[in-house]
Design an enzyme around this catalytic site. Structure first.
Site, PDB file in Angstrom:
ATOM      1  N   TYR A 153     -27.972  -4.608 -10.436  1.00 12.95           N
ATOM      2  CA  TYR A 153     -28.410  -3.412 -11.165  1.00 12.95           C
ATOM      3  C   TYR A 153     -29.519  -2.697 -10.397  1.00 12.95           C
ATOM      4  O   TYR A 153     -29.482  -1.479 -10.207  1.00 12.95           O
ATOM      5  CB  TYR A 153     -28.905  -3.836 -12.541  1.00 12.95           C
ATOM      6  CG  TYR A 153     -29.304  -2.732 -13.470  1.00 12.95           C
ATOM      7  CD1 TYR A 153     -30.649  -2.386 -13.628  1.00 12.95           C
ATOM      8  CD2 TYR A 153     -28.362  -2.052 -14.226  1.00 12.95           C
ATOM      9  CE1 TYR A 153     -31.033  -1.387 -14.504  1.00 12.95           C
ATOM     10  CE2 TYR A 153     -28.742  -1.051 -15.114  1.00 12.95           C
ATOM     11  CZ  TYR A 153     -30.075  -0.732 -15.240  1.00 12.95           C
ATOM     12  OH  TYR A 153     -30.464   0.270 -16.119  1.00 12.95           O
ATOM     13  N   SER A 159     -33.570   4.285 -13.295  1.00 14.60           N
ATOM     14  CA  SER A 159     -34.148   3.168 -14.048  1.00 14.60           C
ATOM     15  C   SER A 159     -35.497   2.807 -13.440  1.00 14.60           C
ATOM     16  O   SER A 159     -35.774   3.158 -12.289  1.00 14.60           O
ATOM     17  CB  SER A 159     -33.210   1.959 -13.944  1.00 14.60           C
ATOM     18  OG  SER A 159     -33.878   0.751 -14.279  1.00 14.60           O
TER      19      SER A 159
HETATM   20  P1  NAP Z   1     -25.181   1.441 -23.314  1.00 15.43           P
HETATM   21  O1  NAP Z   1     -25.745   1.539 -24.685  1.00 15.43           O
HETATM   22  O2  NAP Z   1     -24.600   0.161 -22.831  1.00 15.43           O
HETATM   23  O3  NAP Z   1     -24.068   2.622 -23.123  1.00 15.43           O
HETATM   24  C1  NAP Z   1     -23.383   2.690 -21.905  1.00 15.43           C
HETATM   25  C2  NAP Z   1     -22.335   3.778 -22.028  1.00 15.43           C
HETATM   26  O4  NAP Z   1     -21.611   3.843 -20.798  1.00 15.43           O
HETATM   27  C3  NAP Z   1     -21.321   3.502 -23.126  1.00 15.43           C
HETATM   28  O5  NAP Z   1     -20.937   4.725 -23.724  1.00 15.43           O
HETATM   29  C4  NAP Z   1     -20.122   2.934 -22.355  1.00 15.43           C
HETATM   30  O6  NAP Z   1     -18.956   3.202 -23.080  1.00 15.43           O
HETATM   31  C5  NAP Z   1     -20.211   3.750 -21.068  1.00 15.43           C
HETATM   32  N1  NAP Z   1     -19.553   3.142 -19.902  1.00 15.43           N
HETATM   33  C6  NAP Z   1     -19.841   1.958 -19.312  1.00 15.43           C
HETATM   34  N2  NAP Z   1     -19.028   1.770 -18.254  1.00 15.43           N
HETATM   35  C7  NAP Z   1     -18.214   2.854 -18.169  1.00 15.43           C
HETATM   36  C8  NAP Z   1     -17.163   3.254 -17.292  1.00 15.43           C
HETATM   37  N3  NAP Z   1     -16.757   2.475 -16.284  1.00 15.43           N
HETATM   38  N4  NAP Z   1     -16.553   4.443 -17.509  1.00 15.43           N
HETATM   39  C9  NAP Z   1     -16.943   5.232 -18.539  1.00 15.43           C
HETATM   40  N5  NAP Z   1     -17.932   4.919 -19.413  1.00 15.43           N
HETATM   41  C10 NAP Z   1     -18.556   3.743 -19.216  1.00 15.43           C
HETATM   42  O7  NAP Z   1     -26.296   1.846 -22.246  1.00 15.43           O
HETATM   43  P2  NAP Z   1     -27.661   2.662 -22.433  1.00 15.43           P
HETATM   44  O8  NAP Z   1     -28.759   1.725 -22.702  1.00 15.43           O
HETATM   45  O9  NAP Z   1     -27.420   3.828 -23.332  1.00 15.43           O
HETATM   46  O10 NAP Z   1     -27.845   3.169 -20.923  1.00 15.43           O
HETATM   47  C11 NAP Z   1     -27.275   4.387 -20.475  1.00 15.43           C
HETATM   48  C12 NAP Z   1     -27.729   4.565 -19.041  1.00 15.43           C
HETATM   49  O11 NAP Z   1     -29.160   4.457 -18.982  1.00 15.43           O
HETATM   50  C13 NAP Z   1     -27.201   3.489 -18.108  1.00 15.43           C
HETATM   51  O12 NAP Z   1     -26.938   4.060 -16.841  1.00 15.43           O
HETATM   52  C14 NAP Z   1     -28.373   2.511 -17.998  1.00 15.43           C
HETATM   53  O13 NAP Z   1     -28.342   1.787 -16.777  1.00 15.43           O
HETATM   54  C15 NAP Z   1     -29.531   3.451 -18.034  1.00 15.43           C
HETATM   55  N6  NAP Z   1     -30.807   2.878 -18.449  1.00 15.43           N
HETATM   56  C16 NAP Z   1     -30.909   2.220 -19.643  1.00 15.43           C
HETATM   57  C17 NAP Z   1     -32.171   1.739 -20.015  1.00 15.43           C
HETATM   58  C18 NAP Z   1     -32.389   0.998 -21.299  1.00 15.43           C
HETATM   59  O14 NAP Z   1     -33.469   0.379 -21.435  1.00 15.43           O
HETATM   60  N7  NAP Z   1     -31.465   1.018 -22.243  1.00 15.43           N
HETATM   61  C19 NAP Z   1     -33.272   1.947 -19.191  1.00 15.43           C
HETATM   62  C20 NAP Z   1     -33.090   2.582 -17.966  1.00 15.43           C
HETATM   63  C21 NAP Z   1     -31.851   3.063 -17.617  1.00 15.43           C
HETATM   64  P3  NAP Z   1     -17.635   2.252 -22.966  1.00 15.43           P
HETATM   65  O15 NAP Z   1     -18.107   0.824 -22.858  1.00 15.43           O
HETATM   66  O16 NAP Z   1     -16.833   2.535 -24.198  1.00 15.43           O
HETATM   67  O17 NAP Z   1     -16.945   2.689 -21.725  1.00 15.43           O
HETATM   68  C1  GCO Z   2     -33.479  -5.413 -17.871  1.00 15.46           C
HETATM   69  C2  GCO Z   2     -33.282  -4.112 -18.612  1.00 15.46           C
HETATM   70  C3  GCO Z   2     -33.723  -2.960 -17.734  1.00 15.46           C
HETATM   71  C4  GCO Z   2     -33.506  -1.665 -18.467  1.00 15.46           C
HETATM   72  C5  GCO Z   2     -33.886  -0.499 -17.630  1.00 15.46           C
HETATM   73  C6  GCO Z   2     -35.348  -0.478 -17.319  1.00 15.46           C
HETATM   74  O1  GCO Z   2     -32.660  -6.331 -18.069  1.00 15.46           O
HETATM   75  O2  GCO Z   2     -34.479  -5.471 -17.133  1.00 15.46           O
HETATM   76  O3  GCO Z   2     -31.927  -3.959 -19.000  1.00 15.46           O
HETATM   77  O4  GCO Z   2     -33.007  -2.965 -16.537  1.00 15.46           O
HETATM   78  O5  GCO Z   2     -32.169  -1.509 -18.803  1.00 15.46           O
HETATM   79  O6  GCO Z   2     -33.078  -0.328 -16.537  1.00 15.46           O
HETATM   80  O7  GCO Z   2     -35.646   0.790 -16.741  1.00 15.46           O
END
Ligand code: NAP
Ligand code: GCO
Length: 264
Positions: free
Chosen positions: A158, A145
């Site tokens: 986080y 992230s």
């Molecule tokens: P999301 O839409 O909330 O999806 C998260 C996924 O993880 C869901 O499929 C959820 O399914 C699963 N999950 C959560 N806890 C779990 C557990 N204990 N065991 C198995 N599955 C689990 O999140 P996203 O935005 O796609 O993010 C995916 C990854 O990218 C995360 O690691 C997040 O920190 C990272 N990220 C996101 C962003 C952003 O801006 N969106 C930016 C940087 C990094 P269930 O709830 O059904 O288990």
């Molecule tokens: C927040 C956001 C971010 C993104 C991502 C950025 O609340 O600041 O959720 O943490 O998820 O991780 O890279």
């Protein structure tokens, strides 16, 4: 010899691949020829995801598994190996966030974020690496992230987890590079998924969320990322084309980490 971005015949596991970023990366892997496995905790999410993959013409295999429970993870890996074969590509994508001021956060809330976002990538990698060693190659991609580099209010757990995940990535690369296993990270910027939906909610007066406006102003490309923006970087790091890339965190953030922001 041409550059090889193909994943033909490879077995890929994307944790948390039911929707969001994980679903998009899994779709990219399938389009590049891989057999796709994914997991989540919710039966409802699983059934919807299988339908969504089928709509994309992808016969993904779904496994109900909480990535924080080692016994469930070991069973899932065994089942994938029976169903599809030894895992060649692992994406530690499953993750949660809790946005709470640190001094108001309960210890168990902090621990839950660390458990899913940092301990689980350790648990899943530990379960998958022996098969990669036997096979003579492997690709591990940890979804880090911007908070692997920067902090902000309310995301202490986080940021601590994602900072740790950056260093776990470098350590796996260091410890298992000799087995032809490459471990890298992808650091998405702000991506429009269910996880960030609260930051983009339209306000009662119909205006955009202040945080939405803030992120767009801080991003040189002046937009939120989409899950599809992660597909190409993930295929690159999963393919032979990145065989000498190891311990690297590839930020896919529209330039936000490079940009001080426009003068008001
Ligand atoms: P999301 O839409 O909330 O999806 C998260 C996924 O993880 C869901 O499929 C959820 O399914 C699963 N999950 C959560 N806890 C779990 C557990 N204990 N065991 C198995 N599955 C689990 O999140 P996203 O935005 O796609 O993010 C995916 C990854 O990218 C995360 O690691 C997040 O920190 C990272 N990220 C996101 C962003 C952003 O801006 N969106 C930016 C940087 C990094 P269930 O709830 O059904 O288990
Ligand atoms: C927040 C956001 C971010 C993104 C991502 C950025 O609340 O600041 O959720 O943490 O998820 O991780 O890279």
């Amino acid at each position: 010899m041409g550059v090889n971005f193909s994943l033909q015949g490879k077995v890929a596991l994307v944790t948390g691949g039911a929707y969001g970023i994980g679903f998009a990366m899994a779709k990219g892997f399938a389009e590049a020829g891989a057999k796709v496995a994914f997991n989540c905790r919710s039966k409802e999410h699983m059934e919807k995801a299988l339908e969504d993959y089928r709509k994309e013409g992808i016969e993904a295999k779904g496994y109900l598994c909480d990535v924080t429970v080692e016994a469930e993870v070991q069973k899932m890996v065994e089942d994938i190996e029976k169903d599809l074969g030894t895992i060649d590509i692992l994406v530690n994508n499953a993750g949660i966030i809790k946005r709470i001021p640190m001094c108001e956060m309960k210890v168990e809330e902090f621990r839950q974020v660390i458990d899913i976002d940092l301990n689980a990538p350790f648990i899943v990698s530990k379960a998958v690496i022996p098969g990669m060693i036997r096979k003579g190659h492997g690709k591990i991609i940890n979804i880090c992230s911007m908070m692997s580099e920067l902090g902000r209010e309310t995301v202490s757990a986080y940021a601590a987890a994602k900072g740790g995940l950056k260093m776990l990535t470098k350590n796996i690369a260091s410890e298992y590079g000799e087995y032809n296993i490459q471990c890298n990270g992808i650091g998405p910027g702000y991506i429009a998924t269910p996880q960030t939906a609260p930051l983009r909610e339209i306000q009662p007066d119909g205006s955009r969320h202040p945080f939405d406006q803030f992120i767009v102003s801080k991003t040189p490309q002046a937009r939120w990322g989409t899950p599809e923006d992660l597909m190409g970087p993930a295929v690159f790091l999963a393919s032979d084309a990145s065989d000498f890339v190891n311990g690297h965190i590839l930020y896919v953030d529209g330039g936000i980490l490079a940009y001080i922001g426009k003068q008001p």
